[in-house]
Design an enzyme around this catalytic site. Structure first.
Site, PDB file in Angstrom:
ATOM      1  N   SER A 126       9.977  -1.619 -10.663  1.00 20.80           N
ATOM      2  CA  SER A 126      10.769  -1.745  -9.483  1.00 20.80           C
ATOM      3  C   SER A 126      10.250  -2.516  -8.402  1.00 20.80           C
ATOM      4  CB  SER A 126      11.503  -0.378  -9.042  1.00 20.80           C
ATOM      5  OG  SER A 126      10.452   0.213  -8.519  1.00 20.80           O
TER       6      SER A 126
ATOM      7  N   HIS B 227       0.314   1.416  -3.415  1.00 15.73           N
ATOM      8  CA  HIS B 227      -0.158   2.614  -3.786  1.00 15.73           C
ATOM      9  C   HIS B 227       0.539   3.700  -2.927  1.00 15.73           C
ATOM     10  CE1 HIS B 227      -2.765   5.955  -5.078  1.00 15.73           C
ATOM     11  NE2 HIS B 227      -2.344   6.546  -3.816  1.00 15.73           N
TER      12      HIS B 227
END
Ligand code: GRF
Length: 217
Positions: free
Chosen positions: A16, A111
């Protein structure tokens, strides 16, 4: 005329974030072109996404190779594509420090936590277990010290009493999708200067110099 920066995106799964990068490129706000998408897994959903957009793909199956051969192939793939920037977008392999050092200052990672809190895996679950009130995501330069490289951008949200791992992950992911293309663009425009453990951003970059933070109640 200056050449358009070439970007390699490394993925392991659904992709995504890759989708967000492709959309930004299409809209003319990535600052570079995605030259290749490399996955360590054949079944990564993001590969199909790349192909639909006409981007070259390569699979380097880590299960069939030892670490050295895996990284040698990765190196070769990045070399062939002549990439200026490597973007780790949900790439779930730990790279050796030798490899990381070769790409020092030109490899970034997204992250799903506000680093330096919650490096590693299961960040949303751990954030909920620790009861943090603010959570978010980080884009940073990759260094041999896992999830500890100089921070380029962060976006935050308020953890809701109703949040579970799934809802938290979905809301953080939406921020990732804005932050990663913005950070990539800032890199491509030459606005990121690494100064020790920190990153200086030259000029105004919405989403980075003015980060997303939770609104006050
Ligand atoms: C993202 O949350 C990313 O931060 C983490 O893995 C997830 C990958 O998602 N490292 P996708 O493959 O980009 O959808």
């Amino acid at each position: 005329m200056k050449a358009i920066p070439r970007i390699a995106v490394l993925i392991s799964g659904r992709g995504s974030n890759l989708g967000a990068l492709l959309a930004a490129e299409r809209a003319g706000r990535l600052g570079g072109t995605i030259a290749v998408v490399i996955s360590n897994r054949e079944d990564a959903g993001g590969l199909q996404l790349a192909r639909t957009h006409g981007v070259a793909t390569e699979v380097i199956d880590h299960q069939r190779l030892d670490r050295r051969s895996f990284e040698a192939k990765l190196d070769a793939g990045l070399d062939v594509a002549a990439c200026d920037l490597v973007v780790l977008a949900g790439f779930m392999r730990i790279l050796t420090s030798e490899f990381v050092q070769r790409y020092a200052g030109r490899m970034i990672n997204v992250h799903p936590s506000l680093l330096p809190a919650f490096g590693g895996l299961y960040t949303h679950r751990r954030a909920l277990a620790e009861g943090v009130r603010i959570h978010g995501c980080t884009v940073h330069f990759v260094t041999p010290d896992l999830d500890h490289g100089p921070i380029i951008a962060q976006g935050a949200l308020a953890v809701l009493p109703s949040d579970d791992e799934q809802s938290l992950s979905a809301r953080v992911l939406a921020i990732e999708h804005r932050l990663l293309p913005a950070a990539t663009r800032a890199f491509c425009e030459g606005r990121l200067v690494i100064a020790g453990q920190a990153v200086r951003v030259e000029g105004e970059v919405p989403g980075i110099t003015t980060p997303e933070v939770p609104a006050l109640p």
